[in-house]
Motif scaffolding. Structure first.
Motif, PDB file in Angstrom:
ATOM      1  N   SER A   1      64.862   9.963  44.974  1.00 45.77           N
ATOM      2  CA  SER A   1      66.222   9.433  45.022  1.00 45.77           C
ATOM      3  C   SER A   1      66.204   7.908  44.891  1.00 45.77           C
ATOM      4  O   SER A   1      65.185   7.270  45.151  1.00 45.77           O
ATOM      5  CB  SER A   1      66.878   9.835  46.343  1.00 45.77           C
ATOM      6  N   VAL A   2      67.352   7.343  44.521  1.00 42.47           N
ATOM      7  CA  VAL A   2      67.477   5.884  44.459  1.00 42.47           C
ATOM      8  C   VAL A   2      68.302   5.350  45.622  1.00 42.47           C
ATOM      9  O   VAL A   2      68.576   4.154  45.695  1.00 42.47           O
ATOM     10  CB  VAL A   2      68.122   5.444  43.121  1.00 42.47           C
ATOM     11  N   ALA A   3      68.698   6.228  46.562  1.00 41.95           N
ATOM     12  CA  ALA A   3      69.679   5.858  47.577  1.00 41.95           C
ATOM     13  C   ALA A   3      69.226   4.720  48.482  1.00 41.95           C
ATOM     14  O   ALA A   3      69.997   3.791  48.745  1.00 41.95           O
ATOM     15  CB  ALA A   3      70.036   7.083  48.417  1.00 41.95           C
TER      16      ALA A   3
ATOM     17  N   VAL B   1      67.468  15.176  35.881  1.00 36.45           N
ATOM     18  CA  VAL B   1      68.290  14.292  36.706  1.00 36.45           C
ATOM     19  C   VAL B   1      69.242  15.167  37.511  1.00 36.45           C
ATOM     20  O   VAL B   1      69.946  16.016  36.955  1.00 36.45           O
ATOM     21  CB  VAL B   1      69.087  13.292  35.850  1.00 36.45           C
ATOM     22  N   VAL B   2      69.239  14.968  38.830  1.00 35.31           N
ATOM     23  CA  VAL B   2      70.075  15.764  39.722  1.00 35.31           C
ATOM     24  C   VAL B   2      70.958  14.840  40.553  1.00 35.31           C
ATOM     25  O   VAL B   2      70.772  13.617  40.559  1.00 35.31           O
ATOM     26  CB  VAL B   2      69.211  16.658  40.640  1.00 35.31           C
ATOM     27  N   GLY B   3      71.907  15.434  41.267  1.00 36.49           N
ATOM     28  CA  GLY B   3      72.892  14.638  41.997  1.00 36.49           C
ATOM     29  C   GLY B   3      72.440  14.202  43.371  1.00 36.49           C
ATOM     30  O   GLY B   3      73.152  14.415  44.359  1.00 36.49           O
ATOM     31  N   GLY B   4      71.269  13.600  43.480  1.00 34.66           N
ATOM     32  CA  GLY B   4      70.743  13.146  44.754  1.00 34.66           C
ATOM     33  C   GLY B   4      69.601  14.025  45.220  1.00 34.66           C
ATOM     34  O   GLY B   4      69.368  15.122  44.690  1.00 34.66           O
ATOM     35  N   ALA B   5      68.888  13.548  46.229  1.00 37.68           N
ATOM     36  CA  ALA B   5      67.691  14.253  46.696  1.00 37.68           C
ATOM     37  C   ALA B   5      68.008  15.665  47.173  1.00 37.68           C
ATOM     38  O   ALA B   5      67.328  16.631  46.810  1.00 37.68           O
ATOM     39  CB  ALA B   5      67.025  13.457  47.822  1.00 37.68           C
TER      40      ALA B   5
ATOM     41  N   GLY C   1      71.106   1.947  46.755  1.00 40.18           N
ATOM     42  CA  GLY C   1      72.393   2.149  47.417  1.00 40.18           C
ATOM     43  C   GLY C   1      72.764   3.615  47.501  1.00 40.18           C
ATOM     44  O   GLY C   1      72.636   4.356  46.516  1.00 40.18           O
ATOM     45  N   PRO C   2      73.251   4.067  48.671  1.00 37.98           N
ATOM     46  CA  PRO C   2      73.571   5.477  48.864  1.00 37.98           C
ATOM     47  C   PRO C   2      74.641   6.018  47.935  1.00 37.98           C
ATOM     48  O   PRO C   2      74.700   7.231  47.706  1.00 37.98           O
ATOM     49  CB  PRO C   2      74.045   5.521  50.329  1.00 37.98           C
ATOM     50  N   ASP C   3      75.515   5.151  47.404  1.00 36.25           N
ATOM     51  CA  ASP C   3      76.594   5.652  46.550  1.00 36.25           C
ATOM     52  C   ASP C   3      76.128   5.972  45.133  1.00 36.25           C
ATOM     53  O   ASP C   3      76.876   6.566  44.359  1.00 36.25           O
ATOM     54  CB  ASP C   3      77.754   4.646  46.493  1.00 36.25           C
ATOM     55  N   LEU C   4      74.914   5.600  44.779  1.00 41.98           N
ATOM     56  CA  LEU C   4      74.348   6.014  43.495  1.00 41.98           C
ATOM     57  C   LEU C   4      73.761   7.411  43.693  1.00 41.98           C
ATOM     58  O   LEU C   4      72.582   7.586  43.966  1.00 41.98           O
ATOM     59  CB  LEU C   4      73.274   5.024  43.028  1.00 41.98           C
ATOM     60  N   ARG C   5      74.614   8.406  43.576  1.00 39.96           N
ATOM     61  CA  ARG C   5      74.265   9.771  43.966  1.00 39.96           C
ATOM     62  C   ARG C   5      73.483  10.466  42.866  1.00 39.96           C
ATOM     63  O   ARG C   5      73.974  11.381  42.194  1.00 39.96           O
ATOM     64  CB  ARG C   5      75.519  10.579  44.291  1.00 39.96           C
ATOM     65  N   LEU C   6      72.235  10.040  42.686  1.00 42.87           N
ATOM     66  CA  LEU C   6      71.381  10.743  41.737  1.00 42.87           C
ATOM     67  C   LEU C   6      69.922  10.610  42.147  1.00 42.87           C
ATOM     68  O   LEU C   6      69.546   9.738  42.933  1.00 42.87           O
ATOM     69  CB  LEU C   6      71.595  10.254  40.306  1.00 42.87           C
TER      70      LEU C   6
END
Length: 443
Positions: A287-289, A154-158, A293-298
């Motif tokens: 990514s799940v952005a 799990v990382v902090g966004g794409a 939602g873009p604020d889910l930074r993972l």
């Protein structure tokens, strides 16, 4: 009227010296954004060097984003100097935002309700870096798309995942094949890391075999691609194209392949990944952005054992782990969005809006691309007059220059927030702008 060639005295007797001279001019402000530089032959005559030397310098500067080619005879200083902070396009008051690339807020799931359902004992140091249910949900989704899930992180966004993969495998100066046109953030990231972007042409079916072959011949160490919902063109790698590209990559097992599946569930078409568990080095970042939602930074990163282990090791030395609270919120929202149909509804809505604009543009005899995702790419003779003309008519669209290395001019229209019934008006106004401001829209 075309701008006059730059008056700043470019100097140098080698390609490297010419590059340094141009960069000094840009840094000092003597060379301004949009200002034309001399043609290859003109500068070669002035400096008494070979045109090949100047062409090599200009090619390097284009790859770094310092210069941009508008056509075969005109090269100008880029409007986005390398290593700058990412700039969001301006949306004039009263204009509909078709420029920012954001998902439609109305199609995102409810975060407030999910937050209310969370129960969490505060984690302490030594916690497992990944939340088990999140990995299970991601593994199920990736597995359905044919991606190997033996090794996950799990990382902090794409882009955090992409940066970590590049960091643990590549060194300054290494060559990375990038889509042209391609995502601004990816191009900036590659340049910021001191890597050399090598443009790979894109059509509706993804990167082209000819483009990949040329990049492989240039000795790229890595290939960074978006397999669907490609930004800005909407390209999606088809099954036949995947087979062609796979055959080329099979002859280069040492090349690191990174795929950015940033839109996933709302992209539209199915996934045909280049990521192959038989490769020495590969990674798929999801990514799940766009869907949640873009604020889910993972994001969840799948890859070969060595790559994932290196990423986790480097992560421990930095952030340690992605917030467990964020991970638990993400999987809660993700599960609910599947159960109540939010993701399916969003994908269908984006597809309908994209198709409506493409149909409207076709009726106006305008060429456009958008096989998947949230964007449509429209080739134009010149970008700035079109962007200005559309803004004057109430539509904020994005100039294509920041997305391009060698690709020709175009504009990007984000359809995420464009109601289907307004698509004909956008197409009509674009046709009008091209007719009246540029004199032609045909061909």
């Amino acid at each position: 009227m075309l701008p006059e060639p730059a008056q700043y005295p470019i100097t140098g007797s080698t390609a490297a010296a010419i590059v340094r001279s141009v960069e000094r001019g840009v840094t000092s402000g003597a060379l301004r954004p949009g200002e034309a530089v001399p043609s290859v032959r003109a500068l070669a005559r002035t400096l008494a060097v070979s045109p090949t030397t100047v062409a090599g310098a200009y090619r390097d500067l284009r790859q770094r984003g310092v210069l941009v080619s508008h056509d075969r005879s005109r090269t100008v200083v880029g409007h986005r100097p390398p290593l700058s902070g990412r700039l969001f396009p301006d949306v004039p008051p009263g204009a509909l935002d078709l420029a920012s690339g954001n998902p439609d807020r109305q199609l995102l799931p409810d975060l407030a309700g999910a937050l209310g359902r969370l129960t969490l004992d505060p984690p302490l140091y030594g916690v497992e870096p990944a939340h088990g249910p999140l990995l299970d949900r991601a593994a199920a989704a990736l597995g359905e798309d044919g991606v190997a899930t033996d090794h996950l992180a799990v990382v902090g966004g794409a882009h955090d995942g992409i940066e970590r993969v590049l960091e643990v495998h590549l060194r300054v100066g290494d060559r990375v094949g990038v889509e042209d046109p391609g995502y601004i953030g990816s191009l900036d990231l590659v340049r910021a890391m001191g890597l050399t972007p090598v443009p790979v042409a894109v059509d509706d079916d993804g990167i082209t075999p000819a483009g990949l072959a040329a990049a492989l011949d240039q000795g790229i160490q890595a290939l960074l691609v978006v397999p669907r919902a490609q930004n800005p063109t909407g390209a999606a790698t088809s099954a036949p194209r995947r087979a062609e590209l796979g055959a080329l990559l099979a002859d280069h097992p040492e090349v690191l392949v990174i795929e950015d599946d940033h839109a996933a569930a709302v992209a539209g078409p199915g996934l045909h990944p280049l990521s192959d568990p038989s490769r020495e080095r590969w990674a798929m970042v999801r990514s799940v952005a766009k869907g949640l939602g873009p604020d889910l930074r993972l994001a969840v990163l799948a890859g070969d054992e060595d790559t994932v282990a290196r990423v986790l090791g480097r992560q421990r030395l930095g952030t340690g782990w992605v917030s467990q609270l964020l991970q638990r919120l993400a999987v809660t929202v993700w599960e609910a969005a599947i159960e109540d149909g939010t993701l399916e509804r969003a994908a269908a809505t984006y597809a309908a809006r994209r198709a409506a604009l493409l149909d409207a543009l076709t009726e106006r005899e305008l060429t456009a691309h958008g096989a998947s995702g949230l964007n449509v790419w429209v080739p134009v003779p010149e970008e700035v007059p079109v962007v200005q003309g559309m803004a004057a008519r109430g539509w904020a669209v994005q100039a294509g220059e920041p997305f391009r290395i060698d690709a020709p001019p175009a504009i990007r229209i984000t359809v995420a927030g464009l109601p289907v019934e307004q698509a004909p008006a956008v197409a009509a106004d674009l046709a009008d702008v091209l007719d009246h401001r540029l004199g032609t829209r045909r061909g």
